[in-house]
Design an enzyme around this catalytic site. Structure first.
Site, mmCIF file in Angstrom:
data_model
loop_
_atom_site.group_PDB
_atom_site.id
_atom_site.type_symbol
_atom_site.label_atom_id
_atom_site.label_comp_id
_atom_site.label_asym_id
_atom_site.label_seq_id
_atom_site.Cartn_x
_atom_site.Cartn_y
_atom_site.Cartn_z
ATOM 1 C CG ASP A 1 66.834 48.310 25.141
ATOM 2 O OD1 ASP A 1 67.631 47.363 25.026
ATOM 3 O OD2 ASP A 1 66.208 48.540 26.192
ATOM 4 N NE ARG B 1 75.479 51.183 33.044
ATOM 5 C CZ ARG B 1 74.614 50.192 33.230
ATOM 6 N NH1 ARG B 1 74.206 49.484 32.192
ATOM 7 N NH2 ARG B 1 74.105 49.925 34.420
ATOM 8 C CD GLN C 1 72.833 51.673 29.421
ATOM 9 O OE1 GLN C 1 72.999 50.598 29.974
ATOM 10 N NE2 GLN C 1 73.710 52.175 28.557
ATOM 11 C CG HIS D 1 68.624 50.949 32.838
ATOM 12 N ND1 HIS D 1 69.396 50.874 33.986
ATOM 13 C CD2 HIS D 1 69.233 50.114 31.933
ATOM 14 C CE1 HIS D 1 70.399 50.034 33.792
ATOM 15 N NE2 HIS D 1 70.326 49.568 32.561
ATOM 16 C CB CYS E 1 71.360 50.038 27.067
ATOM 17 S SG CYS E 1 70.000 48.875 26.845
ATOM 18 N NE ARG F 1 69.480 45.212 35.906
ATOM 19 C CZ ARG F 1 70.083 45.210 34.719
ATOM 20 N NH1 ARG F 1 70.166 44.088 34.013
ATOM 21 N NH2 ARG F 1 70.616 46.314 34.224
HETATM 22 N N1 CP Z 1 72.756 47.713 29.766
HETATM 23 C C1 CP Z 1 72.618 46.949 30.872
HETATM 24 O O1 CP Z 1 72.049 47.375 31.897
HETATM 25 O O2 CP Z 1 73.176 45.725 30.749
HETATM 26 P P1 CP Z 1 73.019 44.501 31.759
HETATM 27 O O3 CP Z 1 71.612 44.036 31.675
HETATM 28 O O4 CP Z 1 74.004 43.499 31.265
HETATM 29 O O5 CP Z 1 73.337 44.990 33.150
HETATM 30 N N1 NVA Z 2 65.076 47.330 28.255
HETATM 31 C C1 NVA Z 2 65.974 46.258 28.611
HETATM 32 C C2 NVA Z 2 67.252 46.809 29.117
HETATM 33 C C3 NVA Z 2 68.284 45.791 29.500
HETATM 34 C C4 NVA Z 2 69.533 46.403 30.021
HETATM 35 C C5 NVA Z 2 65.312 45.366 29.629
HETATM 36 O O1 NVA Z 2 64.676 45.882 30.563
HETATM 37 O O2 NVA Z 2 65.399 44.143 29.494
#
Ligand code: CP
Ligand code: NVA
Length: 308
Positions: free
Chosen positions: A226, A293, A138, A135, A265, A108
């Site tokens: 989101d 997930r 997700q 992502h 998400c 990530r």
């Molecule tokens: N939806 C998602 O990716 O959650 P986290 O940021 O908690 O991993």
């Molecule tokens: N769009 C959000 C998703 C988190 C899972 C972010 O990037 O913060």
């Protein structure tokens, strides 16, 4: 041959459909099992996944860790700040070293170019656990949730409200691969990535952009939103004010199809992008989506390691 999963297109529509089916099968098989027990076939016994985090995470971290455990393998978490990557060791050298030690890498990070570099230099599969651009993991869970709720993906009517962010980009990609319609309702200047939109349209998905939240949601079977300000993005008062008309509330949900479902998400910023009434209401399937997930990540791992 390692299968990288940097985007949904790395897998393609057929593999995505296979992932969803496998996830549903494994999920239903586990129903009769004690929670703590692994999947009986333990297809990833002896395999180790390294997970590099340059941003916060709850669901991605726990779901990948649990997915590895249930598949018979294990995961190790590398917070980048406590690794040499956080002190300037290059992405390429990190990729070379980890490839000699683990079976797959999930990362990530912020800049999507970093994951591309990691994948270029790694000999083991690299999985995108979120970048500023996309992502995909997700969205495998989201599609699984949609199918589980009884909707067919081809021809599905989906609405996205708010910021055109990483999650929106991957949903648009899914619309192209699985041939559905996505209507994006958001303020001018906050549109999703134009490359994702063009590729999805070329692949046979319908992507409609509108500044009218009512038009976006009208007749939709799936309504998705989101956070208005993603991790690492500047945000600010102007940004949040521009998002306000796109809040998913009961009035907006009333315009969707009667059997519509709400997805997010998570984490949610309650009473910003979605009201309590909607996220806690009967149309919300966000907790199934979060659980999924784990099931989705299993399929991604199995596909990446050529076990699917
Ligand atoms: N939806 C998602 O990716 O959650 P986290 O940021 O908690 O991993
Ligand atoms: N769009 C959000 C998703 C988190 C899972 C972010 O990037 O913060």
């Amino acid at each position: 041959m390692a299968h990288d999963f940097l985007s949904l297109s790395d897998a393609g529509g057929d593999a995505l459909a296979a992932m969803i089916n496998d996830a549903m099968d494994r999920k239903s098989l586990r129903k009769d099992w004690a929670k703590a027990r692994p999947d009986m076939d333990a297809p990833l016994a002896g395999h180790v996944l390294a997970m590099i985090f340059e941003k916060n995470s709850t669901r991605t971290r726990v779901s990948f860790d649990m997915a590895m455990r249930q598949l018979g393998g294990s995961a190790l978490i590398m917070e980048s700040g406590s690794t040499q990557l956080g002190r300037g060791e290059t992405v390429a050298d990190t990729a070379r070293v980890l490839s000699r030690m683990v079976d797959a890498i999930m990362i990530r990070t912020d800049d999507h170019a970093k994951i591309e570099e990691l994948a270029h230099y790694a000999d083991v599969p690299v999985i995108n656990g979120l970048t500023d651009l996309s992502h995909p993991c997700q969205i495998v869970a989201d599609l699984l949730t949609v199918v589980e709720q009884g909707f067919a993906l081809p021809g599905l009517q989906m609405a996205w409200l708010g910021d055109g962010n990483n999650v929106a980009n991957s949903l648009i990609e899914a619309a192209g691969l699985m041939k559905f319609t996505i209507r994006i309702g958001g303020p001018p200047g906050y549109e999703p990535d134009v490359g994702f939109i063009e590729r999805a349209r070329a692949a046979g998905g319908e992507v409609i952009l509108t500044n009218d939240p009512r038009e976006a949601v009208s007749g939709a079977q799936i309504v998705v939103t989101d956070t208005w300000v993603s991790m690492g993005q500047p945000g600010g008062e102007k940004h949040v004010a521009a998002m306000q008309p796109y809040q998913v509330n009961a009035d907006l949900m009333a315009l969707a199809a009667p059997a519509a479902r709400f997805l997010h998400c998570l984490p949610a910023h309650r009473n910003e992008e979605v009201t309590d009434e909607v996220i806690d209401g009967h149309q919300s399937v966000v907790w199934d989506e979060a659980e999924n997930r784990i099931h989705a990540q299993k399929s991604v791992l199995l596909w990446a390691l050529e076990k699917l």
